[in-house]
Write a protein that holds these residues in place. Sequence first.
Motif, PDB file in Angstrom:
ATOM      1  N   HIS A  57       0.849  -1.180   0.000  1.00 30.14           N
ATOM      2  CA  HIS A  57       0.000   0.000   0.000  1.00 30.14           C
ATOM      3  C   HIS A  57       0.892   1.240   0.000  1.00 30.14           C
ATOM      4  O   HIS A  57       1.670   1.443   0.938  1.00 30.14           O
ATOM      5  N   ILE A  58       0.779   2.059  -1.048  1.00 27.39           N
ATOM      6  CA  ILE A  58       1.618   3.243  -1.186  1.00 27.39           C
ATOM      7  C   ILE A  58       0.757   4.496  -1.050  1.00 27.39           C
ATOM      8  O   ILE A  58      -0.108   4.765  -1.887  1.00 27.39           O
ATOM      9  N   PHE A  59       0.978   5.250   0.016  1.00 22.45           N
ATOM     10  CA  PHE A  59       0.277   6.508   0.241  1.00 22.45           C
ATOM     11  C   PHE A  59       1.181   7.635  -0.245  1.00 22.45           C
ATOM     12  O   PHE A  59       2.299   7.802   0.236  1.00 22.45           O
ATOM     13  N   THR A  60       0.696   8.402  -1.211  1.00 19.44           N
ATOM     14  CA  THR A  60       1.542   9.396  -1.855  1.00 19.44           C
ATOM     15  C   THR A  60       0.719  10.582  -2.340  1.00 19.44           C
ATOM     16  O   THR A  60      -0.497  10.469  -2.547  1.00 19.44           O
ATOM     17  N   ASN A  61       1.393  11.699  -2.525  1.00 15.24           N
ATOM     18  CA  ASN A  61       0.736  12.876  -3.086  1.00 15.24           C
ATOM     19  C   ASN A  61       1.139  13.098  -4.533  1.00 15.24           C
ATOM     20  O   ASN A  61       0.916  14.176  -5.087  1.00 15.24           O
ATOM     21  N   TYR A  62       1.738  12.047  -5.158  1.00 16.57           N
ATOM     22  CA  TYR A  62       2.186  12.193  -6.544  1.00 16.57           C
ATOM     23  C   TYR A  62       2.089  10.860  -7.281  1.00 16.57           C
ATOM     24  O   TYR A  62       2.428   9.809  -6.736  1.00 16.57           O
ATOM     25  N   ILE A  63       1.631  10.927  -8.522  1.00 21.18           N
ATOM     26  CA  ILE A  63       1.612   9.749  -9.384  1.00 21.18           C
ATOM     27  C   ILE A  63       1.573  10.236 -10.837  1.00 21.18           C
ATOM     28  O   ILE A  63       1.105  11.342 -11.114  1.00 21.18           O
ATOM     29  N   ASN A  64       2.115   9.435 -11.745  1.00 20.34           N
ATOM     30  CA  ASN A  64       1.990   9.758 -13.172  1.00 20.34           C
ATOM     31  C   ASN A  64       1.804   8.457 -13.952  1.00 20.34           C
ATOM     32  O   ASN A  64       1.864   7.359 -13.387  1.00 20.34           O
ATOM     33  N   ASP A  65       1.589   8.579 -15.251  1.00 19.91           N
ATOM     34  CA  ASP A  65       1.266   7.412 -16.079  1.00 19.91           C
ATOM     35  C   ASP A  65       2.417   6.402 -16.114  1.00 19.91           C
ATOM     36  O   ASP A  65       2.185   5.183 -16.103  1.00 19.91           O
ATOM     37  N   ASP A  66       3.640   6.892 -16.175  1.00 23.58           N
ATOM     38  CA  ASP A  66       4.790   5.989 -16.250  1.00 23.58           C
ATOM     39  C   ASP A  66       4.916   5.171 -14.974  1.00 23.58           C
ATOM     40  O   ASP A  66       5.189   3.959 -15.022  1.00 23.58           O
ATOM     41  N   LEU A  67       4.712   5.811 -13.829  1.00 22.52           N
ATOM     42  CA  LEU A  67       4.786   5.089 -12.559  1.00 22.52           C
ATOM     43  C   LEU A  67       3.672   4.051 -12.463  1.00 22.52           C
ATOM     44  O   LEU A  67       3.891   2.929 -11.997  1.00 22.52           O
ATOM     45  N   GLU A  68       2.490   4.418 -12.903  1.00 26.30           N
ATOM     46  CA  GLU A  68       1.372   3.465 -12.892  1.00 26.30           C
ATOM     47  C   GLU A  68       1.694   2.250 -13.749  1.00 26.30           C
ATOM     48  O   GLU A  68       1.448   1.098 -13.348  1.00 26.30           O
ATOM     49  N   LEU A  69       2.246   2.482 -14.928  1.00 26.84           N
ATOM     50  CA  LEU A  69       2.582   1.385 -15.829  1.00 26.84           C
ATOM     51  C   LEU A  69       3.619   0.457 -15.205  1.00 26.84           C
ATOM     52  O   LEU A  69       3.467  -0.775 -15.226  1.00 26.84           O
ATOM     53  N   LYS A  70       4.648   1.025 -14.613  1.00 31.40           N
ATOM     54  CA  LYS A  70       5.713   0.210 -14.017  1.00 31.40           C
ATOM     55  C   LYS A  70       5.223  -0.549 -12.784  1.00 31.40           C
ATOM     56  O   LYS A  70       5.614  -1.697 -12.543  1.00 31.40           O
ATOM     57  N   LEU A  71       4.354   0.064 -12.004  1.00 31.85           N
ATOM     58  CA  LEU A  71       3.797  -0.631 -10.840  1.00 31.85           C
ATOM     59  C   LEU A  71       2.930  -1.807 -11.273  1.00 31.85           C
ATOM     60  O   LEU A  71       2.933  -2.869 -10.640  1.00 31.85           O
ATOM     61  N   GLU A  72       2.189  -1.613 -12.360  1.00 31.72           N
ATOM     62  CA  GLU A  72       1.383  -2.711 -12.894  1.00 31.72           C
ATOM     63  C   GLU A  72       2.286  -3.848 -13.366  1.00 31.72           C
ATOM     64  O   GLU A  72       2.006  -5.029 -13.123  1.00 31.72           O
ATOM     65  N   GLN A  73       3.389  -3.509 -14.012  1.00 31.30           N
ATOM     66  CA  GLN A  73       4.345  -4.521 -14.468  1.00 31.30           C
ATOM     67  C   GLN A  73       4.960  -5.250 -13.270  1.00 31.30           C
ATOM     68  O   GLN A  73       5.146  -6.471 -13.310  1.00 31.30           O
ATOM     69  N   LEU A  74       5.263  -4.511 -12.216  1.00 32.50           N
ATOM     70  CA  LEU A  74       5.848  -5.114 -11.017  1.00 32.50           C
ATOM     71  C   LEU A  74       4.869  -6.093 -10.368  1.00 32.50           C
ATOM     72  O   LEU A  74       5.250  -7.211  -9.989  1.00 32.50           O
ATOM     73  N   ALA A  75       3.608  -5.670 -10.240  1.00 36.12           N
ATOM     74  CA  ALA A  75       2.590  -6.539  -9.639  1.00 36.12           C
ATOM     75  C   ALA A  75       2.387  -7.806 -10.471  1.00 36.12           C
ATOM     76  O   ALA A  75       2.257  -8.911  -9.923  1.00 36.12           O
ATOM     77  N   ASP A  76       2.378  -7.666 -11.794  1.00 38.41           N
ATOM     78  CA  ASP A  76       2.184  -8.818 -12.671  1.00 38.41           C
ATOM     79  C   ASP A  76       3.382  -9.767 -12.620  1.00 38.41           C
ATOM     80  O   ASP A  76       3.213 -10.989 -12.586  1.00 38.41           O
ATOM     81  N   LYS A  77       4.579  -9.211 -12.616  1.00 40.26           N
ATOM     82  CA  LYS A  77       5.795 -10.029 -12.643  1.00 40.26           C
ATOM     83  C   LYS A  77       5.912 -10.906 -11.409  1.00 40.26           C
ATOM     84  O   LYS A  77       6.300 -12.075 -11.491  1.00 40.26           O
ATOM     85  N   TYR A  78       5.551 -10.344 -10.246  1.00 42.06           N
ATOM     86  CA  TYR A  78       5.726 -11.073  -8.989  1.00 42.06           C
ATOM     87  C   TYR A  78       4.405 -11.549  -8.394  1.00 42.06           C
ATOM     88  O   TYR A  78       4.375 -12.011  -7.246  1.00 42.06           O
ATOM     89  N   ASN A  79       3.304 -11.431  -9.155  1.00 41.89           N
ATOM     90  CA  ASN A  79       1.999 -11.921  -8.719  1.00 41.89           C
ATOM     91  C   ASN A  79       1.655 -11.406  -7.325  1.00 41.89           C
ATOM     92  O   ASN A  79       1.385 -12.170  -6.399  1.00 41.89           O
TER      93      ASN A  79
END
Length: 340
Positions: A57-79
């Motif tokens: 769970h990441i609580f943050t005041n900043y996000i962008n499309d590139d970070l979202e894409l990489k986080l999705e890749q990270l979640a998928d890679k490590y299930n």
Amino acid sequence: MYFNANNIIKKRIRFGLSHDANQLNIAYGIDKNFFLGCAVSITSILLANPNLDFSFHIFTNYINDDLELKLEQLADKYNTNITIYLVDDNSLSHLPTTKNWTIATYFRFIVADYFYEKMDKILYLDADITCKGSLQELVTLKFDDNIAYVVTEKDPIWWNKCATRLNEHKLSSGYFNAGFLLIDLKKWKEFSVNSKALELLSDSNLSENFTHLDQDVLNIILLEKVKYLDRKYNQQVSINYELKYKSSVNGYSPILDETILIHYIGPTKPWHKWARDYKCSQYFLDAKSASPWKSTSLLSAITATQWRYCAKHRLHQKKLLSGLICYLKYCLRKIKNPRY
């Protein structure tokens, strides 16, 4: 309460679908500058614990499309599960900050408030922590009468200094680092930790003694209500200590075989370009290379403080021209903005 976490969170973005009742929930509170550290921290935990289930769970005041894409890749890679909680931090803007502690340091209070009644416990970690061992023990720890499990910071000499500074003699028997908090959420809520902490932090007459802000406050509030874990769960490492040694041979080596969580304290982080040549940074770099951020460049200096340390490390590494250029940039930024 000084805030309602559900009102502060503007948006949730979830990656990953798997669920496990026995998973360990781990939370971070970060701003833009710590996103790379947070992503690599998550990766390191997954690498070191392939047989455990996690939800991050990441609580943050900043996000962008590139970070979202990489986080999705990270979640998928490590299930695994990763959820972003986009925070409106205006309600925290009255709280004290320094050049080392931004408003994001208070996001840990939002974490505790938000997850109360949603789960029994949560592990809060600073984003500059890298994992190199098993977290299995944390899954089954019993709290008994304690509100949280913590790890001491530094040594009894430091504890005594904190006890004097904060006018609380009991701190001389132990002062903990708030970068690792395994929290019993029900007890935290029942003891009104958030309300007490925010009240102390909002009092300008009291907060002037808080050099470590929320960490100082939590040590006062949780006196005799925490249980200490071994240092292996929060082994503090200051990369700037490398400057004390002429070479890495028989030099700075605080990371032991039994170390589980490495906490990179201080202004120089392993994601800074001038830190990559040190052995202690290698644990972070190895995890980074196994993440979607493997091709992301390490960060250059921005603030005057960072340029100063960049200069010191470059000179220490015998990179004389680079060191002198960094020192010049430090001087220029210091003149432009003396506070930073």
